[in-house]
Design an enzyme around this catalytic site. Structure first.
Site, short mmCIF file in Angstrom:
data_model
loop_
_atom_site.label_atom_id
_atom_site.label_comp_id
_atom_site.label_asym_id
_atom_site.label_seq_id
_atom_site.Cartn_x
_atom_site.Cartn_y
_atom_site.Cartn_z
N GLU A 156 0.80 -1.22 0.00
CA GLU A 156 0.00 0.00 0.00
C GLU A 156 0.84 1.27 0.00
OE1 GLU A 156 -3.91 -1.81 2.31
OE2 GLU A 156 -2.33 -0.86 3.49
N GLY B 282 -12.50 -3.33 2.00
CA GLY B 282 -13.55 -4.21 1.49
C GLY B 282 -14.79 -3.40 1.18
N MET C 194 -13.20 -9.00 6.98
CA MET C 194 -14.64 -9.28 6.88
C MET C 194 -14.94 -10.24 5.72
SD MET C 194 -15.94 -7.73 9.43
CE MET C 194 -17.68 -7.62 9.07
N MET D 37 -9.17 -2.01 8.44
CA MET D 37 -8.64 -2.35 9.76
C MET D 37 -7.81 -1.27 10.45
SD MET D 37 -7.68 -6.38 9.06
CE MET D 37 -7.17 -6.66 10.75
N ASP E 240 -11.64 -6.03 -2.43
CA ASP E 240 -12.59 -7.13 -2.31
C ASP E 240 -13.95 -6.57 -1.95
OD1 ASP E 240 -12.89 -7.54 0.92
OD2 ASP E 240 -10.88 -6.90 0.36
#
Length: 231
Positions: free
Chosen positions: A12, A78, A153, A174, A198
């Protein structure tokens, strides 16, 4: 202007690090800080580590040691909103914890005692990011709530439980709420800009591994545009 950009993982931060001029890297308490120049700004790039404790600790070091004027948290997330697809970018309007529950004492779900229910992103930074949205042709960029918890998740039942708590949630990840809470306490303006690796609850772990690099590229490219527009 001195701008901090925070990402949790090497994937990242790597692309942005490679774009920095006159880059210098140091490690403090296991957290990697790289100082350099980009788009006319002094940029401090922090690789925070994964999760809320790592994010809170490293953001505190960042604000105490480097004293940035603004903070941008980047990376993957996500997707939660039905309109989103892998690769889309979400700009935070507000950030909340999705794994905090002190409702037995009349706090809102997700609210840490002594803190507001959510942490509002800086309006000027959100407006600037919105301006940059208009130049994006190949990916969808939206703004909305992002929620944070110390879990990936992938379980549809957990995803459904979170949906019951937050009706207008766009993405989960997170670190962002920890970054936002520390910035709130230090009164430093922040915004979260995340690209989707995702869709929460839909084979998320497989999608994450497959599309993390794509998400990192999209979020980094968008942040470079924001830095170029930031005066």
């Amino acid at each position: 202007m001195r701008i901090a950009v925070i990402g949790a993982m090497e994937e990242e931060v790597r692309i942005l690090r490679d774009k920095l001029e006159q880059a210098e890297t140091e490690t403090v308490a296991g957290c990697e800080f790289t100082k350099g120049l980009l788009a006319g700004h002094e940029v401090i790039l922090l690789k925070s580590g994964i999760g809320k404790v790592n994010a809170a600790m490293s953001t505190t070091i960042l604000l105490e040691k480097y004293k940035p004027e603004k903070v941008i948290n980047t990376g993957s997330a996500g997707g939660f909103h039905h309109s989103l697809n892998v690769g889309d970018v979400v700009i935070s309007t507000e950030v909340r914890h999705h794994d905090v529950d002190v409702t037995a004492f009349n706090y809102e779900y997700g609210q840490v005692p002594g803190m507001p229910p959510g942490f509002k992103a800086d309006e000027a930074l959100v407006a600037l990011a919105e301006k940059c949205m208009q130049t994006e042709e190949n990916i969808q960029v939206v703004k909305g709530m992002i929620a944070t918890g110390d879990s990936f998740m992938s379980d549809p039942n957990r995803v459904a439980a979170i949906r019951d708590k937050f009706e207008n949630l766009y993405a989960v990840e997170m670190e962002a709420a920890a970054v936002a809470q520390v910035c709130h306490q230090y009164e430093v303006p922040f915004v979260i800009i995340r690209a989707l690796s995702d869709i929460a609850g839909k084979e998320s772990n497989v999608s994450f591994d497959q599309f993390l690099d794509q998400a990192a590229l999209h979020s980094t490219n968008f942040i470079v545009k924001v830095l170029e527009e930031l005066k």
